[in-house]
Design a protein around this motif. Structure first.
Motif, mmCIF file in Angstrom:
data_model
loop_
_atom_site.group_PDB
_atom_site.id
_atom_site.type_symbol
_atom_site.label_atom_id
_atom_site.label_comp_id
_atom_site.label_asym_id
_atom_site.label_seq_id
_atom_site.Cartn_x
_atom_site.Cartn_y
_atom_site.Cartn_z
ATOM 1 N N LEU A 275 14.829 0.601 0.474
ATOM 2 C CA LEU A 275 13.692 0.831 1.373
ATOM 3 C C LEU A 275 12.864 2.020 0.889
ATOM 4 C CD1 LEU A 275 15.360 0.307 4.874
ATOM 5 C CD2 LEU A 275 13.400 -0.982 4.001
ATOM 6 N N GLU A 276 13.537 3.116 0.521
ATOM 7 C CA GLU A 276 12.845 4.323 0.076
ATOM 8 C C GLU A 276 12.119 4.101 -1.258
ATOM 9 O OE1 GLU A 276 12.281 7.921 -2.194
ATOM 10 O OE2 GLU A 276 13.891 6.500 -2.609
ATOM 11 N N ARG A 277 12.695 3.261 -2.115
ATOM 12 C CA ARG A 277 12.055 2.961 -3.407
ATOM 13 C C ARG A 277 10.929 1.937 -3.267
ATOM 14 N NH1 ARG A 277 12.628 6.749 -7.131
ATOM 15 N NH2 ARG A 277 12.584 7.899 -5.172
ATOM 16 N N GLY A 278 10.752 1.380 -2.064
ATOM 17 C CA GLY A 278 9.622 0.483 -1.821
ATOM 18 C C GLY A 278 9.846 -0.968 -2.185
ATOM 19 N N VAL A 279 11.124 -1.387 -2.337
ATOM 20 C CA VAL A 279 11.409 -2.774 -2.724
ATOM 21 C C VAL A 279 10.910 -3.753 -1.655
ATOM 22 C CG1 VAL A 279 13.245 -4.451 -3.212
ATOM 23 C CG2 VAL A 279 13.391 -2.126 -4.139
ATOM 24 N N PHE A 280 11.280 -3.502 -0.405
ATOM 25 C CA PHE A 280 10.913 -4.428 0.672
ATOM 26 C C PHE A 280 9.436 -4.279 1.063
ATOM 27 C CE2 PHE A 280 15.538 -3.602 1.478
ATOM 28 C CZ PHE A 280 15.969 -4.840 1.015
ATOM 29 N N GLU A 281 8.902 -3.077 0.921
ATOM 30 C CA GLU A 281 7.484 -2.866 1.224
ATOM 31 C C GLU A 281 6.604 -3.616 0.217
ATOM 32 O OE1 GLU A 281 4.305 -1.288 3.451
ATOM 33 O OE2 GLU A 281 6.458 -1.451 3.846
ATOM 34 N N ALA A 282 7.038 -3.660 -1.042
ATOM 35 C CA ALA A 282 6.300 -4.400 -2.063
ATOM 36 C C ALA A 282 6.316 -5.902 -1.758
ATOM 37 C CB ALA A 282 6.905 -4.129 -3.440
ATOM 38 N N LEU A 283 7.449 -6.394 -1.286
ATOM 39 C CA LEU A 283 7.545 -7.807 -0.904
ATOM 40 C C LEU A 283 6.614 -8.102 0.264
ATOM 41 C CD1 LEU A 283 8.907 -10.604 -0.971
ATOM 42 C CD2 LEU A 283 10.707 -9.664 0.497
ATOM 43 N N ARG A 284 6.607 -7.215 1.260
ATOM 44 C CA ARG A 284 5.734 -7.397 2.414
ATOM 45 C C ARG A 284 4.263 -7.421 1.991
ATOM 46 N NH1 ARG A 284 2.389 -4.761 5.415
ATOM 47 N NH2 ARG A 284 2.630 -2.896 4.140
#
Length: 463
Positions: free
Chosen positions: A114-123
């Motif tokens: 989450l902190e590395r932005g994996v799921f945010e990038a998917l979103r």
């Protein structure tokens, strides 16, 4: 607690159990048995109304576990045998400890991603693609089904709900149906993987079902997701969300490495269990060492990046800034303490004799198939964790196929009500006012149809 101790002083006049020292006593007809049931019911009622009371769910069950075991200990002390109580508590605490450290490592990895932005990038990718409402309905559902076996159903549901809220702004009818679909899909996806749900993890750690045997539930789980989704799609609004200025999101340095380390951690846990017969939690702890060592590597690079710079190490603009202990600190501690309370409280009821009584009636009188189907309906009302722990503690004599069935029903049964799973409860808070209990209840017959279809497919395919 004081009232319990006072009752203990009156125990000689109240005690009805007369078993000799060294033997388990049947306290189901004893005042302690009735009091323990009352304490558990009150505590769990407070858990169910967590959102309304604004009281963390761990608080009542932690107290309930303590009160139940204190009452039991008073009875056994009066009969001159405290050793059995001590051994039983240690046994239940060991059950919790293995689950605790396993989940702590998994939560740490999820927080790191989450902190590395994996799921945010998917979103962000899903938002920018400009899909129609129907396409988004199927994409978020399919991704929930695929991601939840690895990232767990709760985390997956929260990620997909974030996507739905962004693209469904101004369309509450879409948000409601899409959230229901995500809850069903996430729970169904979690049912065929040891990592997908707490109940499947408990079954795997107990050694009842081996790692690869869970995948026999893939087809029934898929049916559980597809049947209601195929019907619900006809209630979706037409068209696509309006285009907006959604910024593209890039993952931070090391994001994909951490994803790879998490997959390696899963492989390690499975290999330790399958080939060396070491509990899976030891493999997970080895996986935490992978993350810690990689975090050390990032920390060294961070210091190099900051050499000669005015910005101190750890500043927000540092692409290598990573502290693994921050990720551990952000674990779902309320959930972990809730598991402690549930496992110890249900273990206390089992020690009193209620689980043997329930097992004799349900699995003896009703039969394993009927009992295992009822487990799913019960988990829609009561959380599936105490239900599955009770079944594992009862350890009824039944075939391997029946153990797969109860794993399936406990995993997907909670989808029938919004309060029946952690994913549903979390989304009611995240999409407050759009995804509601009664909005979900309207589709319960359709979800129940998928539940019945998944059971029929399991009995057909895995006979």
């Amino acid at each position: 607690m004081i009232s319990v101790l006072l009752l203990g002083l009156l125990l000689p006049g109240l005690a009805q159990a007369s078993d000799s020292p060294g033997q388990l006593m049947d306290l189901t007809q004893h005042w302690v048995g009735y009091a323990a049931i009352a304490v558990f019911v009150v505590a769990y009622t407070l858990v169910i109304f967590e959102e309304q009371l604004h009281m963390r769910k761990s608080k009542p069950v932690l107290l309930a576990a303590a009160v139940i075991w204190v009452m039991v200990a008073i009875v056994y002390r009066h009969h001159g045998d405290s050793h059995l109580v001590e051994s039983a508590i240690r046994h239940n605490f060991l059950e919790f400890t293995e689950l605790f450290f396993f989940l702590l490592v998994a939560m740490t990895y999820i927080n790191a991603m989450l902190e590395r932005g994996v799921f945010e990038a998917l979103r962000a990718w899903l938002v920018l693609k400009g899909f129609s409402y129907r396409a988004l309905f199927w994409l978020t559902g399919a991704l929930s089904f695929v991601i939840s076996p690895v990232a767990d159903n709760l985390t997956t549901a929260l990620i997909m709900c974030a996507v739905i809220l962004v693209v469904g702004e101004g369309k509450p009818s879409f948000v409601s149906i899409a959230c229901i679909n995500v809850v069903v899909a996430a729970n169904a996806g979690g049912a065929f993987s040891p990592f997908g749900d707490i109940t499947t993890l408990m079954v795997w750690q107990k050694g009842v079902i081996e790692f690869f045997e869970f995948f026999a539930l893939f087809v029934p789980s898929l049916v559980n997701f597809l049947v209601p989704a195929l019907i619900m799609q006809f209630a979706l609004p037409s068209g696509k969300p309006p285009a907006g200025d959604h910024e593209d999101v890039s993952m931070k340095h090391g994001a994909l490495v951490i994803v790879g380390l998490f997959l390696l951690t899963i492989v390690t846990a499975v290999s330790f269990h399958n080939f060396l017969h070491i509990p899976p939690v030891f493999g997970m702890m080895a996986g935490l060492a992978y993350l810690k060592l990689y975090g050390y590597s990032l920390r060294r690079r961070s210091l190099s990046w900051h050499s000669g710079s005015e910005n101190p190490p750890g500043s927000h603009d540092d692409p290598f800034n990573f502290d693994v202990f921050e990720k551990i600190a952000k674990a779902e501690w309320d959930t972990l303490f809730f598991f402690y309370g549930v496992i110890l409280a249900v273990g206390g009821l089992g020690f009193i004799g209620y689980l043997s009584l329930a097992s004799g009636f349900s699995y003896g009188e009703l039969g394993p198939t009927t009992s295992n189907i009822l487990v799913g309906f019960l988990s829609a009302i009561v959380d599936n964790i105490p239900v599955m722990f009770a079944v594992l503690t009862m350890n009824p004599e039944m075939s391997h196929n029946q153990w797969l069935l109860v794993t399936l029903t406990a995993g997907v049964g909670g989808s029938m009500l919004s309060i029946g799973s952690a994913a549903g409860v979390a989304l009611m808070g995240q999409a407050r006012g759009q995804y509601t209990f009664f909005g979900h209840l309207k589709w319960t017959p359709v979800i129940a149809l998928g539940y019945g279809a998944s059971i029929w497919v399991h009995l057909l395919v895995n006979a």
